[in-house]
Design a protein around this motif. Structure first.
Motif, PDB file in Angstrom:
ATOM      1  N   ARG A  45       0.831  -1.195   0.000  1.00 44.78           N
ATOM      2  CA  ARG A  45       0.000   0.000   0.000  1.00 44.78           C
ATOM      3  C   ARG A  45       0.870   1.250   0.000  1.00 44.78           C
ATOM      4  N   ALA A  46       1.965   1.192   0.778  1.00 46.11           N
ATOM      5  CA  ALA A  46       2.850   2.352   0.856  1.00 46.11           C
ATOM      6  C   ALA A  46       3.493   2.643  -0.489  1.00 46.11           C
ATOM      7  N   VAL A  47       3.917   1.582  -1.168  1.00 44.23           N
ATOM      8  CA  VAL A  47       4.503   1.787  -2.490  1.00 44.23           C
ATOM      9  C   VAL A  47       3.463   2.350  -3.440  1.00 44.23           C
ATOM     10  N   ALA A  48       2.256   1.819  -3.375  1.00 49.21           N
ATOM     11  CA  ALA A  48       1.197   2.309  -4.263  1.00 49.21           C
ATOM     12  C   ALA A  48       0.959   3.796  -4.032  1.00 49.21           C
ATOM     13  N   SER A  49       0.935   4.237  -2.766  1.00 49.88           N
ATOM     14  CA  SER A  49       0.713   5.666  -2.559  1.00 49.88           C
ATOM     15  C   SER A  49       1.924   6.488  -2.952  1.00 49.88           C
ATOM     16  N   ALA A  50       3.117   5.867  -2.953  1.00 51.66           N
ATOM     17  CA  ALA A  50       4.288   6.606  -3.404  1.00 51.66           C
ATOM     18  C   ALA A  50       4.258   6.837  -4.909  1.00 51.66           C
ATOM     19  N   ILE A  51       3.682   5.883  -5.652  1.00 49.35           N
ATOM     20  CA  ILE A  51       3.680   6.055  -7.109  1.00 49.35           C
ATOM     21  C   ILE A  51       2.353   6.583  -7.632  1.00 49.35           C
TER      22      ILE A  51
END
Lengths: 148, 483
Positions: free
Chosen positions: A102-108
């Motif tokens: 989820r964190a990666v998704a919000s980063a990209i």
């Protein structure tokens, strides 16, 4: 035991009749680096602790967990996230895996394609013209994307 | 344990020009490409798909442009959620669905166009695959209704079904088609009109494992009884918007007779004007109930429908609920007649959230008398009347005199186990003071009493604290706080 891969290792060990009294068993984790492992262990402990504190109240657990996750994200470099996902995946640690994905998704999210490629270290291996064709076809999806 | 780098980072295409132009800058550009090491490709496809699944729908499609490996991944994401402000044309959605449909487990859509039945039918039939678990469709069109297509009601894998707005069940459910929803656990209808009640009953009988039923602003003809007979039902929610009556509706508005047979019920919620609710059989598993009963005064149509506030109705509603642990109760009406007393005890009632308005002391009294194990009493003032109708305090007092309702005084009425009392909206009028005095005097085990002073009453917190501290109390460990 949240680290399912480790758990499996223990199960296998017991099947091989190794004495259960051995307290310091060395478990080889060739695909996990020490830094992400440390973070994962902290995450796991914190998670279990919060869960134990708020045994009845699910909402409290979620709230506290969210706060902790926000704090954690501030300390972790975005690029480290990939390493963390790899580690969590290898260890089969579902909650951490969900969180870091989820964190990666919000980063990209809302970032341009180029940014995302750079972020992941990917290279475009499309054939000539294939990428342009795809861009055209999905032109409507580009609304709302930040400029790099 | 560091892995040695298996491949050297390649310079991204966009930077090739700078490399050729100025070789001395090549190292700094490599450093600038942070994340230059491609570790993400070590992950298996399923994890990459998992990452993509957290993105909003239109951005999942963009990931197909990242590289050839990423190109097909978005089609495997099991969620299709197009409820946000971004509306692709329905024809596009259909095309995308062709690619994705077999993998979709969760489908959520907000349909904000004028109803095109053919398109909607195609949409539904494409999405209804053996993998579909969640189907959530809201049709916000201002024009026609859409007749629900049969395929969704025979979807064997469906677990959650949510339908809202301009959907018409009637022709479908009155036909002789048979429906099967063997896995359906959660069913939610919002703003749906049933022209006759058999349609809903028929649908419910096609759901053998239904656990949650939620009817929000659902209307059916008056004088008809809606039968909810579901042996597996654990949660039942029936709520109505306050201004639903003002909406125009093709169907005759609003019946309020329910017949409920749900022996496994654990949670019951009701909001709206109270008609006749009959529970068949006992509710031995009931844990919590929330009742928010209101009526619209000065609205003749309500009287027409037989919905004027009748205390007997409230009484009849509460009696079968006597096994519960938590009750949240509020009702606002001008009527105040004698309430009567319950003959069966509410043995398990541990927490009561009661919204009072100077007219429903009778109900409170009756409840307190039959709840010997009550531990927490949360007492809240209802704001409906005095705010909405701008009554002056004098007017309020006058009105209160007219009602012969008094706060509970009977010492036997209060549970000897009460430990927590919370009063929100204290305004210092006589009835409230009496009640607080009563609680302090009678509860031997009271640990905390918190009084939240009504902002508009202009009383100081210290003043209230002082006054309340003077009252005699039988509990030695009571902590009194005023906010």
């Amino acid at each position: 035991m949240k680290f399912c891969a480790v758990k499996q290792y223990f199960d296998d060990e017991n099947n091989n009749n190794i004495t259960s009294g051995a307290s310091t068993t060395m478990i080889p984790l060739p695909n996990v680096e020490s830094h992400p492992l440390a973070i994962l262990i902290t995450y796991c402990k914190k998670h279990l602790k919060i869960k134990a504190n708020n045994a009845d109240n699910k909402k409290e657990t979620e709230k506290e967990m969210e706060q902790y996750e926000q704090e954690l994200l501030k300390k972790v470099m975005p690029q480290e996230l990939t390493e963390l996902i790899l580690a969590a995946n290898y260890l089969n640690f579902k909650e951490a895996l969900d969180f870091f994905c989820r964190a990666v998704a919000s980063a990209i999210q809302n970032k341009s394609i180029e940014f995302v490629r750079k972020f992941f270290g990917l290279e475009s291996d499309f054939e000539l013209g294939e990428e342009e064709k795809l861009r055209e076809e999905f032109a409507w999806s580009f609304e709302g994307v930040d400029e790099d | 344990m560091a892995d040695s780098r298996r491949k050297k980072p390649k310079y991204p295409k966009t930077q090739r020009l700078t490399l050729m132009a100025d070789p001395s800058q090549s190292e700094s550009s490599e450093e600038k490409a942070v994340g230059g090491v491609d570790r993400i490709s070590d992950l298996p496809d399923c994890v990459l798909i998992h990452i993509v699944s957290f993105l909003p729908f239109n951005q999942t499609i963009l990931t197909s442009l990242l590289s050839t490996r990423w190109k097909p991944l978005w089609t495997y994401v099991p969620i299709l959620d197009i409820r946000n402000n971004y509306f692709p044309r329905v024809s596009r959605v259909l095309r995308l669905l062709q690619l994705k449909a077999p993998c979709i487990q969760t489908f959520r859509m907000l349909y904000n166009y004028s109803v095109n039945p053919y398109q909607l039918d195609r949409l539904v039939s494409t999405v209804t695959t053996p993998n579909l678990k969640v189907f959530d469709l809201r049709i916000h069109s201002t024009e026609n209704y859409w007749k629900l297509s049969p395929s969704i009601l025979s979807c064997k894998s469906l677990v959650v079904l949510k339908l809202a707005w301009k959907i018409d069940f009637h022709p479908l459910l009155s036909s002789s088609l048979s429906f099967q929803l063997p896995r359906l656990k959660i069913l939610r209808f919002k703003r749906i009109s049933f022209r006759n009640c058999n349609s809903l009953t028929r649908l419910l009988s096609a759901c053998p494992v239904l656990e949650q039923l939620s009817l929000k602003v659902v209307s059916f003809p008056k004088d008809v009884c809606l039968k909810i007979w579901v042996p597996t039902l654990k949660l039942l929610r029936i709520t109505n918007a306050r201004f639903w009556f003002r909406f125009e509706s093709e169907f005759p508005v609003v019946g309020y007779k329910y017949e409920i047979d749900a022996p496994s019920l654990e949670y019951f919620e009701f909001g709206g004007p109270l008609g006749d609710i009959i529970f068949l059989g006992k509710l031995d598993n009931l844990i919590e109930a929330r009742l928010h009963i209101w009526s619209i005064e000065n609205d003749e149509s309500l009287y027409d429908l037989g919905l004027e506030m009748k205390l007997e109705r409230i009484f009849n509603l509460l009696v079968p609920l006597n096994k519960l642990k938590f009750l949240s109760f509020s009702y606002s009406a001008r009527e105040c007649r004698g309430f009567g007393s319950f003959c069966s005890m509410f043995q398990n009632l541990v927490r009561l959230d009661f919204t009072f308005n100077n007219r429903n002391w009778d109900v409170l009294q009756a409840l307190l008398r039959v709840a010997p194990n009550l531990r927490v009493l949360f007492f809240k003032r209802s704001y409906d009347y005095h705010r909405c109708h701008h009554w002056s305090p004098a007017h309020v007092e006058e009105h209160n005199q007219l009602c012969s309702s008094e706060p509970p005084k009977d010492p036997n009425a209060l549970s000897s186990h009460l430990t927590t009392f919370y009063f929100r909206g204290y305004s210092g009028i006589e009835n409230e003071v009496e009640f607080v005095k009563f609680i302090l005097k009678e509860s031997r085990l009271l640990k905390t009493m918190t009084v939240e002073v009504e902002v508009e009453s202009y009383m100081s917190e210290e003043g209230v604290l002082e006054k309340l501290s003077t009252f005699p109390r039988s509990s030695s460990t009571c902590l009194l706080t005023v906010k």
